[in-house]
Design a protein around this motif. Structure first.
Motif, PDB file in Angstrom:
ATOM      1  N   ARG A 109       0.824  -1.180  -0.036  1.00 41.41           N
ATOM      2  CA  ARG A 109      -0.083  -0.212  -0.260  1.00 41.41           C
ATOM      3  C   ARG A 109       0.877   1.257  -0.055  1.00 41.41           C
ATOM      4  O   ARG A 109       1.635   1.650   0.834  1.00 41.41           O
ATOM      5  CB  ARG A 109      -0.693  -0.188   1.318  1.00 41.41           C
ATOM      6  CG  ARG A 109      -1.545   1.397   1.348  1.00 41.41           C
ATOM      7  CD  ARG A 109      -2.867   1.233   0.298  1.00 41.41           C
ATOM      8  NE  ARG A 109      -4.179   0.158   0.704  1.00 41.41           N
ATOM      9  CZ  ARG A 109      -5.048   0.189  -0.297  1.00 41.41           C
ATOM     10  NH1 ARG A 109      -5.099   0.713  -1.550  1.00 41.41           N
ATOM     11  NH2 ARG A 109      -5.936  -0.720   0.215  1.00 41.41           N
ATOM     12  N   PHE A 110       1.057   1.897  -1.164  1.00 42.03           N
ATOM     13  CA  PHE A 110       1.701   3.062  -1.374  1.00 42.03           C
ATOM     14  C   PHE A 110       0.952   4.159  -1.188  1.00 42.03           C
ATOM     15  O   PHE A 110      -0.338   4.212  -1.272  1.00 42.03           O
ATOM     16  CB  PHE A 110       2.534   3.041  -2.511  1.00 42.03           C
ATOM     17  CG  PHE A 110       3.547   1.846  -2.713  1.00 42.03           C
ATOM     18  CD1 PHE A 110       4.863   2.346  -1.599  1.00 42.03           C
ATOM     19  CD2 PHE A 110       3.706   1.023  -3.523  1.00 42.03           C
ATOM     20  CE1 PHE A 110       5.578   1.139  -1.996  1.00 42.03           C
ATOM     21  CE2 PHE A 110       4.576   0.117  -3.662  1.00 42.03           C
ATOM     22  CZ  PHE A 110       5.763   0.103  -2.778  1.00 42.03           C
ATOM     23  N   ARG A 111       1.617   5.471  -1.057  1.00 40.44           N
ATOM     24  CA  ARG A 111       1.078   6.603  -1.298  1.00 40.44           C
ATOM     25  C   ARG A 111       0.212   7.058  -2.638  1.00 40.44           C
ATOM     26  O   ARG A 111       0.665   6.331  -3.671  1.00 40.44           O
ATOM     27  CB  ARG A 111       1.910   7.996  -1.155  1.00 40.44           C
ATOM     28  CG  ARG A 111       2.767   8.120   0.148  1.00 40.44           C
ATOM     29  CD  ARG A 111       3.926   9.140   0.114  1.00 40.44           C
ATOM     30  NE  ARG A 111       4.641   9.537   1.309  1.00 40.44           N
ATOM     31  CZ  ARG A 111       5.576  10.151   1.190  1.00 40.44           C
ATOM     32  NH1 ARG A 111       6.029  10.819   0.041  1.00 40.44           N
ATOM     33  NH2 ARG A 111       6.391  10.300   2.437  1.00 40.44           N
ATOM     34  N   PRO A 112      -0.835   7.709  -2.630  1.00 46.08           N
ATOM     35  CA  PRO A 112      -1.552   7.867  -3.969  1.00 46.08           C
ATOM     36  C   PRO A 112      -0.639   8.421  -4.971  1.00 46.08           C
ATOM     37  O   PRO A 112       0.330   9.261  -4.787  1.00 46.08           O
ATOM     38  CB  PRO A 112      -2.462   8.736  -3.507  1.00 46.08           C
ATOM     39  CG  PRO A 112      -2.718   8.821  -2.059  1.00 46.08           C
ATOM     40  CD  PRO A 112      -1.359   8.371  -1.487  1.00 46.08           C
ATOM     41  N   GLU A 113      -0.726   7.707  -6.118  1.00 47.17           N
ATOM     42  CA  GLU A 113       0.085   7.941  -7.100  1.00 47.17           C
ATOM     43  C   GLU A 113       1.647   8.006  -7.091  1.00 47.17           C
ATOM     44  O   GLU A 113       2.509   8.570  -7.672  1.00 47.17           O
ATOM     45  CB  GLU A 113      -0.227   9.410  -7.741  1.00 47.17           C
ATOM     46  CG  GLU A 113      -1.560   9.604  -8.274  1.00 47.17           C
ATOM     47  CD  GLU A 113      -1.988  11.039  -8.551  1.00 47.17           C
ATOM     48  OE1 GLU A 113      -1.135  11.822  -8.296  1.00 47.17           O
ATOM     49  OE2 GLU A 113      -3.312  11.370  -8.976  1.00 47.17           O
ATOM     50  N   MET A 114       1.835   7.133  -5.855  1.00 48.18           N
ATOM     51  CA  MET A 114       3.210   6.996  -5.639  1.00 48.18           C
ATOM     52  C   MET A 114       4.019   8.420  -5.265  1.00 48.18           C
ATOM     53  O   MET A 114       5.259   8.426  -5.474  1.00 48.18           O
ATOM     54  CB  MET A 114       4.001   6.408  -6.608  1.00 48.18           C
ATOM     55  CG  MET A 114       3.745   4.817  -7.095  1.00 48.18           C
ATOM     56  SD  MET A 114       4.082   3.549  -5.702  1.00 48.18           S
ATOM     57  CE  MET A 114       5.722   3.241  -6.104  1.00 48.18           C
ATOM     58  N   LYS A 115       3.564   9.148  -4.849  1.00 45.34           N
ATOM     59  CA  LYS A 115       4.060  10.503  -4.584  1.00 45.34           C
ATOM     60  C   LYS A 115       5.287  10.571  -3.847  1.00 45.34           C
ATOM     61  O   LYS A 115       5.316  10.039  -2.542  1.00 45.34           O
ATOM     62  CB  LYS A 115       2.841  11.481  -4.102  1.00 45.34           C
ATOM     63  CG  LYS A 115       3.590  13.055  -3.933  1.00 45.34           C
ATOM     64  CD  LYS A 115       2.389  13.782  -3.487  1.00 45.34           C
ATOM     65  CE  LYS A 115       2.643  15.168  -3.161  1.00 45.34           C
ATOM     66  NZ  LYS A 115       1.696  16.053  -2.483  1.00 45.34           N
ATOM     67  N   GLY A 116       6.406  11.040  -4.634  1.00 38.76           N
ATOM     68  CA  GLY A 116       7.769  11.041  -3.952  1.00 38.76           C
ATOM     69  C   GLY A 116       8.448   9.828  -3.557  1.00 38.76           C
ATOM     70  O   GLY A 116       9.490   9.763  -3.118  1.00 38.76           O
ATOM     71  N   ILE A 117       7.946   8.811  -3.929  1.00 37.16           N
ATOM     72  CA  ILE A 117       8.557   7.524  -4.106  1.00 37.16           C
ATOM     73  C   ILE A 117       9.321   7.045  -5.440  1.00 37.16           C
ATOM     74  O   ILE A 117       9.016   7.109  -6.398  1.00 37.16           O
ATOM     75  CB  ILE A 117       7.420   6.250  -3.767  1.00 37.16           C
ATOM     76  CG1 ILE A 117       6.731   6.553  -2.532  1.00 37.16           C
ATOM     77  CG2 ILE A 117       8.006   5.037  -3.566  1.00 37.16           C
ATOM     78  CD1 ILE A 117       5.442   5.713  -2.279  1.00 37.16           C
ATOM     79  N   THR A 118      10.316   6.466  -4.954  1.00 35.82           N
ATOM     80  CA  THR A 118      11.460   5.910  -6.002  1.00 35.82           C
ATOM     81  C   THR A 118      11.416   4.615  -5.730  1.00 35.82           C
ATOM     82  O   THR A 118      11.783   4.055  -4.760  1.00 35.82           O
ATOM     83  CB  THR A 118      12.876   6.606  -5.928  1.00 35.82           C
ATOM     84  OG1 THR A 118      12.849   8.105  -5.937  1.00 35.82           O
ATOM     85  CG2 THR A 118      13.586   5.832  -6.762  1.00 35.82           C
ATOM     86  N   PRO A 119      10.938   3.800  -6.696  1.00 36.63           N
ATOM     87  CA  PRO A 119      11.156   2.230  -6.766  1.00 36.63           C
ATOM     88  C   PRO A 119      12.400   1.982  -6.871  1.00 36.63           C
ATOM     89  O   PRO A 119      13.128   2.425  -7.527  1.00 36.63           O
ATOM     90  CB  PRO A 119      10.223   1.734  -7.872  1.00 36.63           C
ATOM     91  CG  PRO A 119       9.323   2.869  -7.966  1.00 36.63           C
ATOM     92  CD  PRO A 119       9.980   4.229  -7.896  1.00 36.63           C
ATOM     93  N   ILE A 120      13.077   1.043  -5.881  1.00 33.71           N
ATOM     94  CA  ILE A 120      14.222   0.764  -5.876  1.00 33.71           C
ATOM     95  C   ILE A 120      14.626  -0.848  -6.455  1.00 33.71           C
ATOM     96  O   ILE A 120      15.510  -0.984  -7.266  1.00 33.71           O
ATOM     97  CB  ILE A 120      15.122   0.885  -4.505  1.00 33.71           C
ATOM     98  CG1 ILE A 120      15.052   2.103  -3.836  1.00 33.71           C
ATOM     99  CG2 ILE A 120      16.492   0.193  -4.526  1.00 33.71           C
ATOM    100  CD1 ILE A 120      15.752   3.134  -4.759  1.00 33.71           C
ATOM    101  N   LEU A 121      13.825  -1.492  -6.026  1.00 35.60           N
ATOM    102  CA  LEU A 121      13.879  -3.181  -6.498  1.00 35.60           C
ATOM    103  C   LEU A 121      12.434  -3.553  -7.176  1.00 35.60           C
ATOM    104  O   LEU A 121      11.385  -3.326  -6.500  1.00 35.60           O
ATOM    105  CB  LEU A 121      14.243  -4.061  -5.508  1.00 35.60           C
ATOM    106  CG  LEU A 121      15.623  -4.211  -4.807  1.00 35.60           C
ATOM    107  CD1 LEU A 121      15.634  -5.308  -3.822  1.00 35.60           C
ATOM    108  CD2 LEU A 121      16.526  -4.336  -5.976  1.00 35.60           C
ATOM    109  N   ILE A 122      12.382  -3.778  -8.385  1.00 36.27           N
ATOM    110  CA  ILE A 122      11.094  -4.319  -9.204  1.00 36.27           C
ATOM    111  C   ILE A 122      11.459  -5.731  -9.375  1.00 36.27           C
ATOM    112  O   ILE A 122      12.803  -6.123 -10.175  1.00 36.27           O
ATOM    113  CB  ILE A 122      11.083  -3.322 -10.346  1.00 36.27           C
ATOM    114  CG1 ILE A 122      10.612  -1.900  -9.676  1.00 36.27           C
ATOM    115  CG2 ILE A 122       9.743  -3.790 -11.082  1.00 36.27           C
ATOM    116  CD1 ILE A 122      10.405  -0.864 -10.828  1.00 36.27           C
ATOM    117  N   ALA A 123      10.536  -6.473  -9.482  1.00 31.59           N
ATOM    118  CA  ALA A 123      10.564  -7.965  -9.894  1.00 31.59           C
ATOM    119  C   ALA A 123       9.414  -8.392 -10.542  1.00 31.59           C
ATOM    120  O   ALA A 123       8.024  -7.996 -10.038  1.00 31.59           O
ATOM    121  CB  ALA A 123      11.279  -8.839  -8.928  1.00 31.59           C
ATOM    122  N   LYS A 124       9.304  -9.498 -11.265  1.00 30.63           N
ATOM    123  CA  LYS A 124       7.915  -9.906 -11.759  1.00 30.63           C
ATOM    124  C   LYS A 124       7.606 -11.274 -11.220  1.00 30.63           C
ATOM    125  O   LYS A 124       8.151 -12.116 -11.516  1.00 30.63           O
ATOM    126  CB  LYS A 124       8.012  -9.908 -13.270  1.00 30.63           C
ATOM    127  CG  LYS A 124       6.827 -10.104 -13.838  1.00 30.63           C
ATOM    128  CD  LYS A 124       6.850 -10.170 -15.465  1.00 30.63           C
ATOM    129  CE  LYS A 124       7.230  -8.614 -15.902  1.00 30.63           C
ATOM    130  NZ  LYS A 124       7.133  -8.311 -17.342  1.00 30.63           N
TER     131      LYS A 124
END
Length: 294
Positions: A183-198
């Protein structure tokens, strides 16, 4: 006269020593790592061993003063004084030490001063409502029961964004209990994804017990990338970091996994991360140190 001169020189010496100690303290960055109480089976949720291992690595960098607190929330809260970052590695949920009693208010007061806050693995989970809202403020997101999910799977990180936390980190694949659908802030405001995986299709089919019901369709979104670690810069000047891995202690033996966490701790404390990232070496023997008796 000679005696007065000697006393004067001694006084100057003491004063200079005091100034030197004060300057040294000012140049030192205090980072407090708070380890939760023992939980799970041997080798899993080794909060004590994990924090001490990270602290041992951090201590190799001049100017860093890592302090480890074991057993959950510190009995002596003065340990927080002067800290630039607080790293929580512990069980979360409704019993999360960060949200008991007046702890939310105390953490908010520290955050307002710009103290960085990072949560590792289970420590990113709190109930929705006030605790969840504060986590959105402090670290940008949290594991919400019934919405997020916690399967064990191999996160194959194929690419990394350009960010101080990823300095020197190469793509890696590690099996862990990687949470997703955070559960992230709305629209990912101010957030930088660091690790992404599928996650693979089998993982999405229900390896984990949750979520079910209205959010099941999110898990069934085949082929969707998931954010499993993230960073945020807060309006108060502080920084936040969330990392969903860390269930299996042995994963700290992976150099890229470990470097990313160490880089994140430096960054959360407001320090510059070296161009090549935080270099450290951990032996197989060191991975067996400070394990909880289970």
């Amino acid at each position: 006269m000679a005696r007065n001169l000697a006393i004067g020189l001694m006084t100057v010496g003491l004063l200079m020593g005091s100034i030197a100690r004060a300057a040294s303290a000012a140049d030192t960055t205090k980072i407090v790592l708070i380890a939760g109480r023992p939980s799970h089976g041997p080798g899993d949720h080794e909060f004590n061993a994990g924090c001490k291992l990270l602290a041992k690595c951090l201590a190799q960098k001049p100017g860093i003063e890592p302090v480890v607190v074991t057993g959950g929330w510190p009995k002596d809260e003065s340990v927080f004084e002067g800290a630039k970052a607080l790293i929580f590695f512990m069980d979360g949920g409704g019993g999360h030490p960060m949200i008991q009693g007046d702890h939310i208010e105390k953490l908010q007061a520290l955050a307002a001063k710009g103290v960085g806050i990072a949560c590792l693995h289970y420590a990113v989970e709190v109930p929705k409502g006030q605790p969840g809202d504060k986590f959105l403020d402090w670290i940008g997101g949290y594991y919400e029961t019934g919405f997020s999910t916690n399967p064990h799977w191999i996160a194959d990180v194929k690419a990394l964004p350009k960010h101080p936390i990823t300095a020197g980190v190469e793509p890696f694949a590690v099996r862990d209990e990687w949470y997703f659908n955070i559960r992230f802030r709305p629209e990912m405001k101010g957030i930088t994804p660091i690790l992404i995986a599928k996650p693979d299709d089998e993982t999405r089919k229900g390896v984990s017990a949750s979520p079910r019901g209205p959010y099941q369709h999110i898990l069934d979104s085949k082929g969707r990338d998931e954010v499993i670690a993230w960073a945020v810069e807060r309006p108060d000047g502080g920084r936040g970091f969330g990392f969903t891995g860390g269930h299996a202690h042995k994963n700290f033996g992976d150099p890229n996994f470990r470097k990313l966490v160490l880089n994140a701790i430096l960054w959360t404390a407001g320090l510059d991360v070296p161009d090549g990232g935080f270099d450290s070496k951990v032996t197989a023997g060191e991975l067996t140190e400070n394990l909880d008796p289970k």
